[in-house]
Structure formats: C-alpha cells, structure tokens
Design an enzyme around this catalytic site. Sequence first.
Site, mmCIF file in Angstrom:
data_model
loop_
_atom_site.group_PDB
_atom_site.id
_atom_site.type_symbol
_atom_site.label_atom_id
_atom_site.label_comp_id
_atom_site.label_asym_id
_atom_site.label_seq_id
_atom_site.Cartn_x
_atom_site.Cartn_y
_atom_site.Cartn_z
ATOM 1 C CG HIS A 150 37.528 45.450 33.115
ATOM 2 N ND1 HIS A 150 38.810 45.251 32.640
ATOM 3 C CD2 HIS A 150 37.599 46.570 33.879
ATOM 4 C CE1 HIS A 150 39.607 46.191 33.118
ATOM 5 N NE2 HIS A 150 38.892 47.003 33.862
ATOM 6 N N PRO A 193 31.286 38.191 45.879
ATOM 7 C CG PRO A 193 30.703 37.974 43.660
ATOM 8 C CD PRO A 193 31.840 38.288 44.535
ATOM 9 C CD GLU A 194 31.508 35.591 51.582
ATOM 10 O OE1 GLU A 194 30.985 34.848 52.424
ATOM 11 O OE2 GLU A 194 32.295 36.496 51.889
#
Length: 297
Positions: A100, A2-3
């Site tokens: 997770h 993710p940017e």
Amino acid sequence: MPELPEVETVARGLQRELAGRKILSVTLGKADFIDDPGTVERELPGRTILSVERYGKFLLLRLSAGEGTEETKEESALLVHLGMTGLLMPRVVSEPQAKHTHVVLLLDDGRELRYIDPRRFGRIAYLEGEVLRGELQRFGADPLEAGLAEFAQRIRGRRARIKALLLDQKVLRGVGNIYADECLWKAKIHPAALGARLKTRQVEELRAVLQEILQKAIVLRGSSISDFLDAEGLPGEYQRHHRVYGREGKACFRCKTAIRRVIVAGRSSYFCPKCQAAPRGWKKKRAKSRQRASAKK
DNA sequence: CTCGATCCCTGGACGC
DNA sequence: TGCGTCCAGGGATCGA
C-alpha cells in the site's frame, strides 16, 4: 487514527528529517486520493522541502519556488492528510516497500519519502498561491492557539451538538473522535449537549481540558490504537492514558459507572452516563430514532 | 442551519 | 482453513 497530536508528532519528525532536502523524482501508485496527480508529478521534482508544519490534521510540506516562477515567488506546499491509516516516513531507498505504498518522493540524500495508506482515506494535494491560502482558510481555529473569547464564540454560537462541533474542522482544526471523547469526559460534558446551551463555566473548562489533553498527548507522541506510527516508525504512548475511548462497559475512572457508547454526529461516542449528564430531550430523541431505524427493517 | 444516511476503502474480528 | 459479514471512521455530499 491520526488526529492533532499524532500529526504534530509526525510533523516534528519530518521537519527534523526533511528540512532542506531536495525532491528528485515522484513515483505514484494508486492515485485516486490525490487531488491532481499530474500536477504532483510535474511540480515536485526539483523542489526543496523548506519546512514541515502541522495545520489541523494536515501536514504541510512547504516547498521552494518552482523553476521559471522565481519572479512570482508564489508560496507553495504539498498538503498531506493521513486519513485513518496514512503513514508518511522517509526510508532508505534499499529498504523494501511496504504494501500500500502509493507515493514515493526520491530525495537527494539516498532516501525516499514514502506515503503508505491501506484504506486511502487520506488526501494529497499540491497547492500554491491563492488556492493554497484559500484552502487553509476553510478551517477553523487551532485548539492549542484559540483564545477563550474566540473559542467560546465558535462553540456557543452554534446549536449543533458539542461532539459534532468538536469534530467539525471548520470550527476547530485537528480534533478527532478519540480526543473529542477524552476531553468531553474530563470536562464532564455529554457528547450530545448543544453548543449553544453550554454554561460559560463549561466552555472555559472544555477549552482548558482540550489544550491540556492535546499537549499531554503530543508529549507522549500521540495515540497508537490501530496502526499509527510516527515519522521514525515508532508508536505513540497516549493510548495508555485514554479514559473513555474504546472502554464501553468498563468502569468510569472517576465513579466506576459502566462507560457507554452511543452514536452522536454519526460517530461512536464513549461517555460516562453518571459524570456526563444527558441534555434535556436526548434520551427521548434517541429512543425515537432507534424506533424508526428498526421499523425500517 | 442541522440532521441522518451514504459512499469511499481495507484489514481485522467474529461466526459458522 | 476459509468463507461471508460487520465494523472502524474523516470527510464529502445530498436530501429532509
């Protein structure tokens, strides 16, 4: 990974889904990536999520004032950095938890906000008041908002390589490895070029290209190259528009030259050796550092 | 100030 | 099928 465009996509989805929702309880799993797990567990229950914003690569969940602190009216927020593999999405309580899942915020509408992150490269922090403001101030300009004068000053005032500058969150907040390479290719600037050496024309072009590519990527809901999903669990589409990232050995979209990969600023950097001319001394410097690396063995 | 190296972490790719 | 090994990379940190 993710940017800015991916985080913006998640922020918009979460804003739609979460604004006005109250947090009833907090359940933590592995908490080694949380600044102060005890504070998160203590502060969140009872708070309302006022809004969800993007700040660089962070998601900012603005929270209502805690009980007993009404008079101080300190602004408070939960900062969430998705790291490499973080996912943040609301799910109905009955849905089984993915592996997770490390943070679960039970909401007042029968859903829970889940943070899932296999590698735990992310970060979560509850911050308020001066500490929150101080934390946000550490970061540079938003590339979508930076004016030309500010952008030019941030880039040309530095001797570091342009790739390192684009990745440095204190210079610009939100750009990561993929979009840095895509923008440098489009602007025809070599990743190892020095910020201070860029021509005025190149700095203008780079800023325009950054804004154009980031905006376009936001429209397409980001890039899903490994495992990025937005708040609704949907992948993005921008990876189909990548021109250099991950294309080592393939033909440049402009000139057909084989795309190459080098390490700049410690990161894989994909570029076209013909379109993006190497700066003076770069090839020699690279040869030397490679010699050192092999001599070590 | 800038650099490279190292660490964090897990899953996926690859070689045997 | 099942190992071991390498790699991915954002960010912090440390020494050169």
